[in-house]
Design an enzyme around this catalytic site. Structure first.
Site, PDB file in Angstrom:
ATOM      1  N   GLU A 112       0.815  -1.219   0.000  1.00 57.10           N
ATOM      2  CA  GLU A 112       0.000   0.000   0.000  1.00 57.10           C
ATOM      3  C   GLU A 112       0.849   1.270   0.000  1.00 57.10           C
ATOM      4  O   GLU A 112       0.509   2.253  -0.670  1.00 57.10           O
ATOM      5  CB  GLU A 112      -0.906  -0.011   1.244  1.00 57.10           C
ATOM      6  N   ASP A 113       1.974   1.255   0.742  1.00 56.57           N
ATOM      7  CA  ASP A 113       2.706   2.502   0.995  1.00 56.57           C
ATOM      8  C   ASP A 113       4.101   2.582   0.384  1.00 56.57           C
ATOM      9  O   ASP A 113       4.805   3.565   0.592  1.00 56.57           O
ATOM     10  CB  ASP A 113       2.828   2.725   2.518  1.00 56.57           C
TER      11      ASP A 113
END
Length: 713
Positions: free
Chosen positions: A79-80
């Protein structure tokens, strides 16, 4: 500010139960995660990597398998950071990558509002849970660490996250039996939502603890001595209700703090189930039990796998005692629920293991959520349905064959029917509880045997939505009605368009499949059925669509029939068109009446009697008016309203209702009021087949001696 955790703490906890090879893989996951998150920091302070490590440490405290620990360390990588799911597959295998993908949010997709984004991410998480239940274990640990570090957020954001935690995540932890996490989530959520109330209650508990200490120690010693006499090895612990539990009890039962603290709670841990029942006998011989307060969750476990004996006793000094009796294994399941069955065991590789009873129940719950997800209209509907399903209080009822069905408190026979099978729910017409016929809205009680009576032509009633309590029943009823509406709208749309096309000397059957696809595409619809449904629901006017079709096909020979067709034939109404044709409540049209149709964007086609006073208002919109008539063959029933002037005397209403019932006619509604000292005016809405049937009923009622006057409203 929270103290940053270290990799040493995680490794130390993991080394207590995992072998050297597993620990080495966890170290490798940390190095990969630290590199991926390099340069990222948290609002709480420190490098970002310490958050996933803290999540992994929570799971290590529950002794989860190595794949769960590794996935927790990597749960924010996709996600990051620039790394992808394929990168994780390459380094740590497909199982870990699938878990990480399940925990990962949907990303930067555009949503209309934050609620929709939350709901859609929740839907994704549930779908991932169906593949691997460890997804939710990591998500719960992730939420727990976020709640522990919530103090750095703005107050409004703290309240929003706390509300979501109390609304969704704590109930899910309860549903999966993970009480250790549930209790901490609830207390942290309570603290963020109501900081002043939390502080006051915390202070009061600390103050009361000192006063109660001597009593608790004395009762504990008495219980231990009694069990020694019975030669039952056991440990007795006085337990304290957590703050959120106290707060809810004070609020729901409207009790003061002192009233709740009058109850002393103890837990007795023994070795075997047999010793649980022997211990129960011992404590009942020591202190007198309170009637109707005994619960056997060993013979009939809770839906989340929880097992224990619960009893309430008259203790010394006039105090009440609550006692829970369970084995060490039951205690482990009580604390960690389904997580207890993902704990590392010798010989288990990559989380593979035989399914336990707790896991079977959890998978059944997830399967139930998938059914709800498939029938939900959108993510927000799905989220609301799941909230409904997260009930802490349950009842246990039996099928006629003796199978146990678990339902939320307040569930009805309709909820029971859908819990057994969706098709049984759809076909329900009546119910027997312990051989007694009861209404379908009757709340069920534990221990009862439920027998559902089915009908071949039966189908869900929209009125059921007013009393069902389970998410599955609610979603399946809505799904059925939605599909029924779509089918009825399609059929009505075809009738309306066929009639409208006649105005342009065109036949519906002259539109080939290719032409229909071109028309749907030109009108920016996915397919032809969508166009018919739009017309049937009143969202598009059939006349305007017919003109668009005519203009689009101008000059196309295959769209024009070989002979003219009449445009004057009115639309025939059979009364079986379903939910897209509504018969107006203002005038209650029935077969035999002269009628007119009105296209409404809210209700589809609304049928009025020609002489209805509301028709005058809608005649100002001729484009929405439609000529309609009744089909010759009628099999449905319709509502009609009659008004009677009746002499005032005892039992007058019952006399009239009885006469109507003798004619095998159902009464839908009744209203009665005094006209003067001599007469009352009664209005009945009754179900009839047509004007002839209504006339017969009115003739019968006219002959009743107390009836002075009768007329159709």
């Amino acid at each position: 500010m929270p103290t940053p955790c270290s990799i040493d703490g995680l490794i130390r906890k993991a080394s207590l139960y995992l072998n050297d090879e597993c620990v080495s893989r966890i170290k490798a996951a940390f190095e990969f995660g630290a590199q991926a998150h390099q340069g990222q920091t948290r609002k709480a302070g420190g490098d970002y990597i310490w958050h996933p490590v803290a999540v992994a440490e929570i799971l290590a405290e529950m002794q989860l398998d190595q794949e769960s620990i590794i996935a927790a360390i990597l749960h924010d990588v996709v996600e990051d950071t620039p790394y992808t799911k394929e990168d994780i597959i390459e380094r740590f295998g497909e199982n870990v990558a699938e878990i990480v993908d399940g925990v990962t949010k949907l990303g930067k997709l555009a949503f209309e509002n934050p609620q929709e984004a939350q709901a859609e991410n929740f839907r994704k998480m549930i779908l991932a849970m169906a593949r691997d239940i460890r997804v939710i274990l990591i998500k719960l640990a992730d939420r727990l660490h976020n709640m522990r570090t919530l103090g750095v957020m703005r107050p409004d954001k703290q309240r929003r996250i706390a509300h979501e935690t109390l609304d969704i995540y704590a109930p899910i932890a309860a549903r999966l039996g993970i009480n250790a996490i549930r209790i901490e989530l609830e207390d942290l959520g309570f603290k963020a939502m109501h900081p002043l109330r939390f502080a006051v209650l915390e202070s009061a508990v600390k103050k009361a603890r000192g006063n109660r200490k001597e009593v608790i120690e004395q009762i504990t010693e008495t219980l231990e001595n009694r069990l020694k006499q019975e030669k039952i090895p056991a440990r007795v612990v006085g337990r304290e209700k957590h703050l959120y539990s106290l707060y809810k009890k004070m609020k729901n039962k409207r009790q003061s703090f002192s009233e709740i603290l009058d109850i002393f709670a103890f837990r007795i841990i023994v070795n075997t189930a047999d010793e649980c029942y022997r211990t129960l006998g011992a404590v009942h011989s020591l202190y007198k039990p309170l009637p109707y307060r005994f619960k056997d969750y060993i013979a009939i476990p809770k839906s989340n796998g929880y097992q224990s004996l619960h009893t309430a006793l008259f203790g010394p000094y006039g105090v009440h005692l609550e006692v829970q009796i369970r084995t060490e294994t039951m205690q482990e399941v009580s604390e960690h629920g389904i997580a207890a069955h993902w704990q590392y065991k010798d010989g288990r590789q990559n989380g593979e293991h035989a399914l336990s009873a707790v896991e079977v129940r959890a998978q059944e719950w997830v399967k139930n959520l998938l059914e709800i997800q498939q029938s939900a209209g959108n993510s927000l509907d799905f989220l609301e349905n799941v909230k409904i399903d997260l009930f802490p209080d349950v009842i246990y009822v039996f099928t006629p064959k003796g199978d146990i069905i678990t339902l939320p408190k307040g569930a009805t026979p309709v909820d029971f029917a859908y819990a057994v099978h969706t098709n049984i729910g759809h076909a329900t017409v009546a119910c027997r509880i312990d051989k007694q016929l009861v209404p379908l809205r009757t709340p069920l009680e534990s221990g009862k045997t439920i027998h559902i009576i089915k009908g071949k032509e039966a189908q869900p009633n929209p009125a059921w939505l007013n009393f069902v309590t389970t998410a599955k029943a609610r979603s399946q009823i809505r799904h059925f009605l939605k599909n029924q509406t779509a089918g009825a709208a399609n059929s009505l749309g075809k009738k309306l368009l066929t009639k409208a096309l006649r105005t342009y000397n065109m036949a519906y059957d002259g539109l080939t499949e290719l032409i229909r696809l071109e028309i749907a595409d030109a009108l920016k619809l996915q397919n032809w059925d969508d166009l018919l449904a739009e017309i049937g629901l009143g969202n598009r006017m059939a006349g305007l669509v017919a003109k668009q079709i005519h203009d689009l096909l101008l000059g196309a020979d295959d769209a024009v029939p070989s002979k003219p067709v009449s445009a004057d034939a009115p639309l025939a109404i059979s009364g079986t068109e379903g939910m897209v044709i509504h018969f107006a409540n203002c005038c209650h049209p029935i077969p035999g009446d002269s009628i007119v149709g009105f296209i409404s964007t809210e209700k589809g086609l609304v049928i009025h009697r020609n002489e209805c006073h509301n028709v005058k208002k809608i005649k100002n919109q001729p484009e929405k008016m439609l000529d309609v008539n009744w089909e010759k063959e009628q099999h449905a029933t319709y509502l009609a309203e009659i008004q009677l002037e009746v002499k005032n005397q005892r039992g007058a209403l019952a006399t009239i209702a009885n006469e109507i019932a003798k004619n095998k006619t159902d009464i839908e509604r009744v209203r009665s009021e005094d006209k003067d000292k001599t007469y009352s005016v009664m209005n009945f809405v009754i179900a009839v087949h047509d004007r002839t049937h209504l006339a017969q009923i009115m003739r019968v009622l006219k002959r009743v001696p107390i009836v002075e006057k009768i007329q159709r409203v």
